[in-house]
Design a protein around this motif. Structure first.
Motif, short mmCIF file in Angstrom:
data_model
loop_
_atom_site.label_atom_id
_atom_site.label_comp_id
_atom_site.label_asym_id
_atom_site.label_seq_id
_atom_site.Cartn_x
_atom_site.Cartn_y
_atom_site.Cartn_z
N GLU A 1 -4.30 0.89 -10.95
CA GLU A 1 -4.34 -0.46 -10.41
C GLU A 1 -3.72 -0.45 -9.02
O GLU A 1 -2.62 0.07 -8.83
CB GLU A 1 -3.55 -1.41 -11.31
N LYS A 2 -4.44 -1.01 -8.06
CA LYS A 2 -3.88 -1.13 -6.71
C LYS A 2 -2.86 -2.25 -6.73
O LYS A 2 -3.12 -3.34 -7.24
CB LYS A 2 -4.97 -1.46 -5.69
N LYS A 3 -1.68 -1.95 -6.23
CA LYS A 3 -0.63 -2.96 -6.21
C LYS A 3 0.38 -2.58 -5.15
O LYS A 3 0.82 -1.44 -5.09
CB LYS A 3 0.04 -3.02 -7.59
N ARG A 4 0.76 -3.54 -4.33
CA ARG A 4 1.75 -3.31 -3.29
C ARG A 4 3.14 -3.32 -3.90
O ARG A 4 3.50 -4.24 -4.62
CB ARG A 4 1.68 -4.40 -2.21
N ASN A 5 3.92 -2.27 -3.64
CA ASN A 5 5.31 -2.17 -4.08
C ASN A 5 5.51 -2.54 -5.55
O ASN A 5 6.26 -3.46 -5.87
CB ASN A 5 6.21 -3.05 -3.19
N PRO A 6 4.85 -1.82 -6.46
CA PRO A 6 5.02 -2.13 -7.87
C PRO A 6 6.48 -1.90 -8.29
O PRO A 6 7.13 -0.98 -7.81
CB PRO A 6 4.09 -1.14 -8.57
N HIS B 1 8.26 8.60 -10.61
CA HIS B 1 8.23 8.01 -9.28
C HIS B 1 7.46 8.93 -8.34
O HIS B 1 7.74 10.12 -8.26
CB HIS B 1 9.66 7.84 -8.77
N ASP B 2 6.49 8.39 -7.66
CA ASP B 2 5.72 9.11 -6.65
C ASP B 2 6.06 8.47 -5.30
O ASP B 2 5.27 7.74 -4.73
CB ASP B 2 4.22 9.02 -6.96
N ALA B 3 7.28 8.73 -4.85
CA ALA B 3 7.83 8.05 -3.66
C ALA B 3 6.98 8.25 -2.41
O ALA B 3 6.97 7.40 -1.53
CB ALA B 3 9.25 8.53 -3.41
N HIS B 4 6.28 9.37 -2.34
CA HIS B 4 5.52 9.67 -1.12
C HIS B 4 4.02 9.41 -1.27
O HIS B 4 3.26 9.68 -0.36
CB HIS B 4 5.76 11.13 -0.71
N GLY B 5 3.61 8.88 -2.44
CA GLY B 5 2.20 8.54 -2.64
C GLY B 5 1.28 9.74 -2.68
O GLY B 5 0.14 9.66 -2.26
#
Length: 166
Positions: A75-80, A38-42
Motif C-alpha cells: 500500500e502506498k502511504k506517506r510516512n506510515p 524498518h526499511d529506513a532507506h526505502g
C-alpha cells in the motif's frame, strides 16, 4: 494485545538472524509471531516481473495478493506509522520489530563489534537487554541483562519473563 519488542542494531549486527531464530523458538513454545521490519532507506522492492510489481509500477495505490497460505499487502502511504501497523496484529502473541531505533517500544540492542556496541548509547529509551557474540565484551560492565547472541532459548526466556508470559 500483542507484546511488542524490538531488536535494534546497526547493519550486519545479527538482528535478522536473531529474529529468525527467535521466531522458531517462540513458535515451538506455542506463540504466534509477527515481524515488522524498518526499511529506513526505502530499499525494499517487489520482485521484478511479477504481476503485483506490474500493478505497483502502473500506479496502483494498493495491491493485495491472496494465496492459499497467506496475504501480501502493498500500500502506498506517506510516512506510515509503526503504531498504526501494530494494531493490525494485536491478535497475535508477539510482534518482533527489527529496526525502528527511534520508536519508544522496548528493545534489545544487538551488536557484533565494539563499534556496533555504540547502539547502546544511541537508543532512547535505553535498551532492556543486549545480545552480542563478542568474546571480549565485558558483560559485568553492562547495566542491562546481557545474552550471548546465539543463546536463543535464554533470550526467549528473558522475553517471556519481561512480559510476564506463560
Amino acid at each position: 494485545m500483542a507484546h511488542c519488542i524490538g531488536f535494534a542494531g546497526y547493519s550486519d549486527s545479527g538482528k535478522t538472524t536473531l529474529v529468525a531464530k527467535l521466531i522458531l523458538e517462540m513458535n515451538q513454545r506455542g506463540y504466534r509471531i509477527a515481524v515488522m521490519k524498518h526499511d529506513a532507506h526505502g530499499h525494499y522492492k517487489e520482485a521484478a516481473g511479477t504481476d503485483s510489481t506490474t500493478f505497483v509500477e502502473s500506479g496502483a495505490e494498493a495491491v493485495v495478493t491472496l494465496s492459499p497460505d497467506g496475504i501480501h499487502v502493498f500500500e502506498k502511504k506517506r510516512n506510515p506509522s509503526l503504531e498504526e501497523q501494530l494494531s493490525a496484529y494485536a491478535h497475535l502473541d508477539y510482534v518482533f520489530i527489527e529496526g525502528f531505533k527511534k520508536e519508544k517500544h522496548p528493545k534489545i540492542a544487538v551488536f557484533r563489534t565494539i563499534e556496533q556496541s555504540e547502539i547502546i548509547q544511541a537508543l532512547e529509551p535505553e535498551p532492556i537487554a543486549i545480545a552480542t557474540d563478542m568474546d571480549d565484551f565485558n558483560f559485568q560492565l553492562a547495566a542491562f541483562p546481557s545474552f550471548d547472541l546465539n543463546n536463543t532459548p535464554g533470550i526467549a526466556d528473558f522475553i517471556e519473563r519481561y512480559f510476564g508470559s506463560k
